[in-house]
Design a protein around this motif. Structure first.
Motif, PDB file in Angstrom:
ATOM      1  N   TYR A   1      -5.017   8.678   2.717  1.00  0.00           N
ATOM      2  CA  TYR A   1      -3.893   8.684   1.785  1.00  0.00           C
ATOM      3  C   TYR A   1      -3.466   7.264   1.422  1.00  0.00           C
ATOM      4  O   TYR A   1      -3.272   6.931   0.245  1.00  0.00           O
ATOM      5  N   HIS A   2      -3.315   6.397   2.419  1.00  0.00           N
ATOM      6  CA  HIS A   2      -2.949   5.006   2.148  1.00  0.00           C
ATOM      7  C   HIS A   2      -4.017   4.310   1.300  1.00  0.00           C
ATOM      8  O   HIS A   2      -3.693   3.557   0.375  1.00  0.00           O
ATOM      9  N   LEU A   3      -5.266   4.559   1.632  1.00  0.00           N
ATOM     10  CA  LEU A   3      -6.362   3.926   0.897  1.00  0.00           C
ATOM     11  C   LEU A   3      -6.416   4.418  -0.545  1.00  0.00           C
ATOM     12  O   LEU A   3      -6.682   3.641  -1.465  1.00  0.00           O
ATOM     13  N   ALA A   4      -6.152   5.710  -0.734  1.00  0.00           N
ATOM     14  CA  ALA A   4      -6.127   6.256  -2.091  1.00  0.00           C
ATOM     15  C   ALA A   4      -5.054   5.574  -2.935  1.00  0.00           C
ATOM     16  O   ALA A   4      -5.278   5.247  -4.111  1.00  0.00           O
ATOM     17  N   GLY A   5      -3.899   5.344  -2.328  1.00  0.00           N
ATOM     18  CA  GLY A   5      -2.843   4.643  -3.057  1.00  0.00           C
ATOM     19  C   GLY A   5      -3.235   3.229  -3.418  1.00  0.00           C
ATOM     20  O   GLY A   5      -2.880   2.722  -4.491  1.00  0.00           O
ATOM     21  N   TRP A   6      -3.966   2.583  -2.519  1.00  0.00           N
ATOM     22  CA  TRP A   6      -4.450   1.222  -2.800  1.00  0.00           C
ATOM     23  C   TRP A   6      -5.450   1.244  -3.956  1.00  0.00           C
ATOM     24  O   TRP A   6      -5.388   0.413  -4.872  1.00  0.00           O
TER      25      TRP A   6
ATOM     26  N   ARG B   1     -12.216   6.916  -6.985  1.00  0.00           N
ATOM     27  CA  ARG B   1     -12.140   6.848  -5.527  1.00  0.00           C
ATOM     28  C   ARG B   1     -10.747   7.258  -5.042  1.00  0.00           C
ATOM     29  O   ARG B   1     -10.605   7.868  -3.979  1.00  0.00           O
ATOM     30  N   ALA B   2      -9.728   6.932  -5.828  1.00  0.00           N
ATOM     31  CA  ALA B   2      -8.367   7.322  -5.449  1.00  0.00           C
ATOM     32  C   ALA B   2      -8.249   8.836  -5.376  1.00  0.00           C
ATOM     33  O   ALA B   2      -7.743   9.384  -4.383  1.00  0.00           O
ATOM     34  N   PHE B   3      -8.709   9.517  -6.411  1.00  0.00           N
ATOM     35  CA  PHE B   3      -8.608  10.970  -6.435  1.00  0.00           C
ATOM     36  C   PHE B   3      -9.408  11.589  -5.292  1.00  0.00           C
ATOM     37  O   PHE B   3      -8.951  12.528  -4.624  1.00  0.00           O
ATOM     38  N   LYS B   4     -10.578  11.045  -5.018  1.00  0.00           N
ATOM     39  CA  LYS B   4     -11.434  11.590  -3.967  1.00  0.00           C
ATOM     40  C   LYS B   4     -10.750  11.474  -2.593  1.00  0.00           C
ATOM     41  O   LYS B   4     -10.804  12.402  -1.785  1.00  0.00           O
ATOM     42  N   HIS B   5     -10.079  10.350  -2.342  1.00  0.00           N
ATOM     43  CA  HIS B   5      -9.419  10.164  -1.049  1.00  0.00           C
ATOM     44  C   HIS B   5      -8.136  10.991  -0.945  1.00  0.00           C
ATOM     45  O   HIS B   5      -7.817  11.510   0.123  1.00  0.00           O
ATOM     46  N   TYR B   6      -7.391  11.103  -2.033  1.00  0.00           N
ATOM     47  CA  TYR B   6      -6.210  11.977  -2.020  1.00  0.00           C
ATOM     48  C   TYR B   6      -6.618  13.413  -1.698  1.00  0.00           C
ATOM     49  O   TYR B   6      -5.989  14.099  -0.887  1.00  0.00           O
TER      50      TYR B   6
ATOM     51  N   ALA C   1       0.822  -1.214   0.000  1.00  0.00           N
ATOM     52  CA  ALA C   1       0.000   0.000   0.000  1.00  0.00           C
ATOM     53  C   ALA C   1       0.848   1.253   0.000  1.00  0.00           C
ATOM     54  O   ALA C   1       0.331   2.348  -0.087  1.00  0.00           O
ATOM     55  N   SER C   2       2.173   1.100   0.117  1.00  0.00           N
ATOM     56  CA  SER C   2       3.037   2.280   0.137  1.00  0.00           C
ATOM     57  C   SER C   2       3.003   2.942  -1.227  1.00  0.00           C
ATOM     58  O   SER C   2       3.547   2.423  -2.193  1.00  0.00           O
ATOM     59  N   SER C   3       2.343   4.062  -1.322  1.00  0.00           N
ATOM     60  CA  SER C   3       2.257   4.766  -2.600  1.00  0.00           C
ATOM     61  C   SER C   3       3.262   5.899  -2.610  1.00  0.00           C
ATOM     62  O   SER C   3       3.936   6.163  -1.630  1.00  0.00           O
ATOM     63  N   PHE C   4       3.352   6.575  -3.719  1.00  0.00           N
ATOM     64  CA  PHE C   4       4.358   7.611  -3.859  1.00  0.00           C
ATOM     65  C   PHE C   4       3.750   8.857  -4.479  1.00  0.00           C
ATOM     66  O   PHE C   4       2.685   8.799  -5.084  1.00  0.00           O
TER      67      PHE C   4
ATOM     68  N   GLU D   1      -3.010 -11.036   4.961  1.00  0.00           N
ATOM     69  CA  GLU D   1      -1.962 -10.017   4.840  1.00  0.00           C
ATOM     70  C   GLU D   1      -2.636  -8.672   4.590  1.00  0.00           C
ATOM     71  O   GLU D   1      -3.299  -8.476   3.575  1.00  0.00           O
ATOM     72  N   TRP D   2      -2.488  -7.758   5.523  1.00  0.00           N
ATOM     73  CA  TRP D   2      -3.126  -6.456   5.382  1.00  0.00           C
ATOM     74  C   TRP D   2      -2.366  -5.614   4.353  1.00  0.00           C
ATOM     75  O   TRP D   2      -1.124  -5.595   4.344  1.00  0.00           O
ATOM     76  N   VAL D   3      -3.099  -4.911   3.509  1.00  0.00           N
ATOM     77  CA  VAL D   3      -2.463  -4.014   2.538  1.00  0.00           C
ATOM     78  C   VAL D   3      -2.612  -2.553   2.945  1.00  0.00           C
ATOM     79  O   VAL D   3      -1.852  -1.688   2.504  1.00  0.00           O
ATOM     80  N   VAL D   4      -3.606  -2.269   3.751  1.00  0.00           N
ATOM     81  CA  VAL D   4      -3.798  -0.946   4.349  1.00  0.00           C
ATOM     82  C   VAL D   4      -4.348  -1.165   5.751  1.00  0.00           C
ATOM     83  O   VAL D   4      -4.980  -2.194   6.024  1.00  0.00           O
TER      84      VAL D   4
END
Length: 544
Positions: free
Chosen positions: A211-216, A226-231, A98-101, A189-192
């Motif tokens: 932020y972590h969820l948006a990266g997922w 959904r990614a953009f909305k959470h970011y 889940a580590s996004s950049f 195995e948890w991803v977030v």
């Protein structure tokens, strides 16, 4: 799971890790905090943790059910500080998927900075301004003024007082609060840490989780909307990395992403002005009314804002402002210096200007903090080298060139293995700019630059011979004179030959003179002996 190597623990955010049977979540609370001041709720698939009366640091629906009866939290007795190294706080070395950049536009990439050209040293040893690669000083980004009275021990920054947000963040003391959540299913195995909103409300969660969820959503689920909305939600709540992500989205724009063969993210339309605004918010940090830092100042954002102010951007509506550029370069260095494992205090040692006995790095900057520190220091030196030359856009600090101060900034980044800074210092010594001309010293810096240069673009200019860093000045070295004022031509071998020929002639003249003096002495002594012998002969003959 652990965070990416360059991420640090800050206030109002958390770090997390996991083992087979447990998920660990840690964040900072004020030093004076007691158990009664905490608001912590741990349920089978819901969690909320933070201080009473404040927005929770962690809040939302957990990624998977936990055994909430055996789960617990603890408050460490020892103090911690913001920006602590997460490696000492996390339990597992594995990296979360889940580590996004945050996107980094190529134009802002550290270590892509323009370097000084490798000039062919002329008879007067000045820059070869006729070269097609010569730099227009007016186009160079600026750097910051120096002030001894504000210098900080063990820090390369000796200019103005640290920005208020930085000072507030670094002066407070905190304690570490850790939640130990026991997994109900150890095979999961948890991803977030958080996969949804609190009690059914999709967006009711803390900004770090968003932020972590948006990266997922973006990288694993391919759900761009959904990614953009959470970011965006995380950025609006002060999450610094989310601000960088939103800024990058405005830089790229949906027009460019529509050509992506993988997915078509629901990005906003390209808007350079909004991209600059979000970068600036990340650079400035977010401080609450009570002085709590909601979003820490980010080094990448500081560097981007500094370069933007230095060059100006018509597209973003930003005019050149060298004073602001200097402030953000300085802030970038201040933000990163404390996270770099290196002692800068010897940089100002007056008895060791060449730093020849100091432990300079033998490798290039390798962490995020080191890269941005070096890039900011490098740009700082370029500005002082050329000077702003513009009363409307800069104060008197940089209105005139200051090559000596440029060298000081480059030495800061050179100590961390920044090849371009080493090269530029060599150019300055070779040309006598800001320092006494010293071709031998130039050779040392050029040699160091060559060893650190991983691309192979740094070529030693004619007229200078590479010298080993720890070498001593040798009598037979062609560049042995520290303050050699003789012109260095296009070829170092021809120059050395001329000097050797001159020395040979001088020695020949001296030898001939010695031979003549010796011959005269011999003739004189011989004549005296002859006269004495003749007199003795006649005296003896008379007696006979």
């Amino acid at each position: 799971m652990s965070l990416i190597a360059d991420e640090q623990l800050h206030t109002n955010t958390y770090i997390w890790s996991q083992e087979k049977d447990q998920v660990t979540i840690s964040f900072l609370v004020p030093e004076h905090c007691k158990s009664k001041d905490l608001d912590i709720v741990i349920e089978q698939q819901q969690v909320k943790a933070g201080l009473k009366g404040q927005e929770p640091v962690l809040k939302g629906k957990l990624y998977a059910p936990i055994d909430h009866f055996t789960s617990l939290w603890q408050l460490e007795k020892n103090n911690a500080t913001p920006s602590s190294n997460p490696s000492s706080l996390t339990a597992s070395p594995s990296l979360s998927i889940a580590s996004s950049f945050a996107f980094l536009s190529p134009a802002h990439s550290p270590n892509s900075s323009v370097i000084l050209p490798a000039p062919a040293l002329t008879e007067s040893m000045t820059f070869d301004t006729s070269s097609q690669h010569a730099i227009d000083p007016s186009s160079l980004p600026p750097s910051l003024p120096s002030s001894a009275e504000n210098s900080q021990p063990n820090s390369p920054i000796s200019s103005t007082t640290p920005p208020p947000a930085f000072a507030q963040e670094s002066s407070k003391k905190y304690r570490l609060l850790t939640l130990h959540l026991e997994k109900e299913d150890q095979n999961t195995e948890w991803v977030v840490p958080v996969s949804g909103g609190y009690q059914g409300n999709e967006m009711d969660m803390d900004p770090t989780s968003a932020y972590h969820l948006a990266g997922w959503f973006e990288t694993r689920m391919r759900d761009a909307e959904r990614a953009f909305k959470h970011y965006e939600m995380a950025a609006e709540k002060g999450h610094t990395r989310a601000m960088l992500k939103i800024a990058a989205m405005y830089e790229v724009g949906k027009e460019s992403m529509e050509e992506s063969p993988v997915m078509t993210p629901v990005y906003p339309s390209r808007d350079a002005t909004k991209a600059f605004e979000w970068h600036k918010r990340a650079a400035d940090g977010t401080v609450a009314a009570d002085g709590t830092t909601i979003g820490p100042s980010d080094a990448e954002a500081c560097y981007i804002i500094g370069t933007t102010y230095a060059a100006g951007s018509e597209e973003a509506g930003v005019e050149k402002d060298y004073d602001l550029a200097l402030m953000y370069f300085q802030k970038c260095m201040l933000t990163t210096a404390g996270h770099i494992d290196f002692d800068f205090s010897h940089a100002d040692d007056p008895n060791d200007p060449g730093l020849q006995r100091k432990p300079l790095r033998s490798y290039q900057p390798h962490t995020r903090d080191e890269r941005y520190f070096c890039s900011a220091a490098f740009q700082a030196g370029l500005i002082f080298l050329g000077g702003a030359g513009d009363q409307d856009h800069a104060s008197h600090h940089v209105n005139e060139p200051n090559p000596g101060l440029a060298i000081e900034y480059w030495k800061q980044s050179a100590m961390l293995g920044h090849a371009q800074s080493c090269f530029n210092i060599g150019v300055m010594y070779a040309n006598g700019m800001g320092v006494t001309q010293d071709v031998w010293e130039a050779g040392r810096w050029f040699g160091r630059a060559k060893k650190l240069d991983g691309i192979g673009n740094l070529e030693v200019p004619p007229g200078v011979e590479v010298v080993e860093w720890h070498a001593d000045r040798s009598s037979d070295h062609p560049n042995k004179q520290a303050n050699d004022s003789a012109p260095v031509g296009a070829s170092s071998s021809s120059s050395a030959a001329k000097r050797r020929k001159k020395k040979t002639k001088k020695r020949s003249r001296q030898q001939r003179q010695q031979d003549q003096d010796t011959l005269k002495l011999i003739v004189g002594v011989g004549s005296l002996v002859a006269v004495v012998s003749v007199i003795t002969y006649f005296v003896l003959r008379k007696k006979d």
